[in-house]
Design a protein around this motif. Structure first.
Motif, PDB file in Angstrom:
ATOM      1  N   VAL A   1      36.675  47.072  49.396  1.00 14.53           N
ATOM      2  CA  VAL A   1      36.944  48.099  50.237  1.00 14.53           C
ATOM      3  C   VAL A   1      36.478  49.211  49.358  1.00 14.53           C
ATOM      4  CG1 VAL A   1      38.845  49.443  49.613  1.00 14.53           C
ATOM      5  CG2 VAL A   1      39.264  47.344  50.699  1.00 14.53           C
ATOM      6  N   ILE A   2      35.755  48.924  47.857  1.00 14.22           N
ATOM      7  CA  ILE A   2      34.848  50.042  47.385  1.00 14.22           C
ATOM      8  C   ILE A   2      33.332  50.840  48.067  1.00 14.22           C
ATOM      9  CG2 ILE A   2      34.657  51.282  44.616  1.00 14.22           C
ATOM     10  CD1 ILE A   2      36.353  49.237  43.589  1.00 14.22           C
TER      11      ILE A   2
ATOM     12  N   PHE B   1      34.826  52.780  51.470  1.00 16.76           N
ATOM     13  CA  PHE B   1      34.258  53.647  50.518  1.00 16.76           C
ATOM     14  C   PHE B   1      33.280  54.746  50.757  1.00 16.76           C
ATOM     15  CE2 PHE B   1      35.968  57.188  47.942  1.00 16.76           C
ATOM     16  CZ  PHE B   1      37.113  57.858  48.481  1.00 16.76           C
TER      17      PHE B   1
ATOM     18  N   LEU C   1      36.626  44.423  46.186  1.00 14.80           N
ATOM     19  CA  LEU C   1      35.433  45.517  46.069  1.00 14.80           C
ATOM     20  C   LEU C   1      34.906  45.901  47.226  1.00 14.80           C
ATOM     21  CD1 LEU C   1      34.006  42.835  42.970  1.00 14.80           C
ATOM     22  CD2 LEU C   1      34.638  45.430  42.986  1.00 14.80           C
TER      23      LEU C   1
END
Lengths: 240, 168, 111, 87
Positions: free
Chosen positions: C74-75, C78, C72
């Motif tokens: 990482v998202i 991004f 999560l």
């Protein structure tokens, strides 16, 4: 006479719709009451026995690459045909792209996220049998790298890094490797593209190297789809 | 070489996060894939790390990166509360204006990072960027007097110093 | 002890979820009510990202320390990198091609 | 958990008004961008609702492909023949 003719054509259309609706209704009724014996359904077998027979925890992957693998071969060949036909139909080798050019800020950000996309695509392809995803999705994510380079820089830069001959070569490797992996089933004495029946060592379900030939078939399809989609996008975006 | 090693370590960490387990098979597969990616993409595409950087300075920069991210999240919440207060007013009292600001950053990466900061800090959006003269065109949502202009310019320059310590 | 710990964690997570839904609702209302394109861009960038951060924070609190919470994060990173770029592309396009008449005067440009 | 998902979907429906009504093309693009991020949050919350944490991978792929979508639409806003923007 003409008014009667119009009315007749209108009635004819309405009658066509009604007969088609009645046909669909009968067909749906028959399919719904196909049989009270629930053992006749094939999906029951896939759900209950699929993990033991193929060794893949992703049941969609076990249907796509084991039970109905011959279907997948046809689907993958479609992309090869489309890429070849588009490469013939669009013979422009040097062309300009319309559209607004981006600022250098966008280019710097795109450089940052390209390794992230590459790792994500490799994960989706290689873990296709134990996680949602698979060869088709991973191939699309890998082809996004070439699409991003085409969008932010230019067609020439994208074709300088990934050469068109190399992309063709990778796509051919994917197409031939799929068939060769299918022929392995015949050498062991069972059918074409059979995986679970041919005793390829299904291993423990849930590990990386399990499910026999399934990770390799995923890899071949991923290479094929990524190269094919990059060729299709690059040849469609050139305009004059 | 230093560039390739750093990309290899970053992508391997990302691979372990995505795979969800630490195992000998996962490590071998990840090492092969990350070496291929770092060999292919390091020279042509990915030029994040300059060669003049020392390895000792890299660990010192982690402190600054942590400071940057914490100030970033704080600024996002403060500015979102201010904008949402405007959205629920009976009559939205907006007095927007467009301003040109000169920067002293020279690296392209730091300019791209500053755009993220300007877009998320207090009521400002980076509209455009002029390469030759290094001007930012910035749109502010609520500026009522001349005093607020100076305060906000000081805020942007504070972020600029933080970024200059990391990238330049 | 474990049960008490879990309930306190759930309470904080629900507080984060409610804050996130407030920010997302302010995004929708701001996009409808603001008069100008650039002010709409303000609503579409800041309130949206604040809502996103708070929803992700609630999910991470519910999950605890595991690999899923790292995914999560990482998202979230991004979205941090890409969303301002999307807003900047739209804004710079609009500035270059003069879609809406600019509102600033000469005094503002000289500063 | 279901009520939070329904609330976010309601916000997305409210934002859809700007997509229909928006006077110019960039207005619609901004509204579409925010709808996309809202549905990414819905995907993450659905994986908690069904209690299958492995569905977070779907949100990862959706986030990547959505960013490309916005970039391509922003690139071709301008019509090639004319000088201005066609609405």
């Amino acid at each position: 006479m003409s008014r009667l003719n119009e009315r007749f054509t209108k009635l004819y259309k309405i009658g066509l719709v009604i007969t088609f609706a009645y046909f669909l209704l009968v067909l749906f009724y028959d399919i719904h009451n196909l049989g009270t014996d629930r053992k006749r359904y094939l999906s029951e077998h896939y759900i209950s026995q699929g993990v033991q027979e193929t060794g893949a925890t992703n049941l969609v992957a076990s249907v796509l690459y084991d039970y109905r693998a011959f279907d997948t071969l046809g689907e993958a060949t479609m992309i090869l045909t489309a890429a070849t036909v588009l490469a013939f139909l669009v013979p422009i080798t040097k062309a300009t792209m319309f559209g607004t050019p981006f600022k250098s800020i966008v280019n710097q950000t795109v450089k940052l996220i390209i390794p992230y996309i590459a790792v994500l695509g490799a994960y989706l392809i290689l873990f296709g049998h134990i996680s949602p995803g698979g060869g088709f999705v991973g191939g699309v994510v890998l082809s996004i790298i070439a699409i991003l380079l085409t969008l932010t820089y230019s067609v020439e830069f994208s074709e300088y890094i990934f050469k068109p001959d190399q992309k063709k070569f990778i796509e051919d490797i994917g197409a031939i490797g799929f068939v060769l992996l299918g022929l392995l089933g015949i050498f062991t004495g069972s059918n074409f593209l059979s995986n679970g029946q041919a005793n390829f060592g299904t291993g423990n379900a849930g590990e990386v190297f399990s499910a026999g030939l399934m990770p390799f078939i995923n890899l071949m399809i991923g290479l094929k789809v990524s190269a094919g989609l990059a060729i299709i996008f690059n040849s469609l975006i050139k305009e004059k | 070489m230093k560039k390739k090693l750093l990309i290899f370590i970053l992508t391997l960490a990302l691979w372990f996060v995505l795979a969800g387990k630490v195992n000998i098979h996962v490590f071998l597969l990840g090492a092969i894939i990350c070496s291929i990616i770092s060999l292919m993409l390091a020279d042509n595409v990915f030029s994040f790390v300059q060669k003049k950087h020392e390895l000792k300075g890299f660990f010192k920069k982690i402190y600054y990166i942590f400071l940057l991210i914490s100030s970033f999240i704080y600024d996002v919440f403060i500015s979102a509360i201010r904008v949402s207060r405007h959205a629920f007013e009976m009559k939205p009292s907006l007095s927007s204006r467009t301003v040109r600001i000169k920067t002293s950053l020279e690296n392209l990466n730091s300019n791209a990072a500053l755009v993220n900061f300007i877009t998320f800090t207090q009521g400002s959006i980076a509209m455009d960027f002029d390469h030759l003269n290094r001007y930012y065109f910035i749109h502010w949502i609520d500026v009522h007097g001349e005093d607020e202009v100076e305060v906000k310019k000081a805020l942007i320059s504070k972020h600029e110093h933080l970024i200059a310590k990391i990238f330049d | 002890m474990i049960d008490f710990n879990l309930s306190v964690r759930q309470l904080f997570a629900f507080v984060f979820f409610i804050a996130g839904i407030y920010f997302l609702l302010s995004t929708a209302v701001g996009l409808i009510r603001f008069p100008n394109l650039y002010t709409r861009l303000h609503a579409g960038s800041k309130c949206l990202m604040a809502g996103g951060i708070s929803v992700f924070m609630g999910c991470i609190l519910l999950e605890g320390i595991s690999f899923v919470s790292l995914k999560l994060i990482v998202i979230m990173v991004f979205l941090f990198i890409t969303n301002p770029i999307a807003i900047h592309v739209i804004a710079s396009f609009d500035n270059n091609y003069n879609l809406i008449p600019k509102t600033y005067t000469k005094e503002d440009l000289d500063k | 958990m279901l009520y939070f998902i329904l609330a976010i979907v309601l916000c997305a429906i409210l934002t859809f008004y700007r997509v229909i009504k928006g006077p110019s093309l960039p207005d619609r693009l901004v509204a579409m961008n925010s709808i996309g991020v809202m549905f990414l949050l819905v995907l993450v919350l659905l994986s908690y609702y069904f209690e299958r944490k492995i569905f977070v991978d779907v949100a990862l792929v959706y986030g990547v492909s959505f960013f490309i979508n916005v970039l391509i639409m922003a690139k071709y806003l301008k019509k090639p023949g004319k000088g201005g923007v066609g609405d």
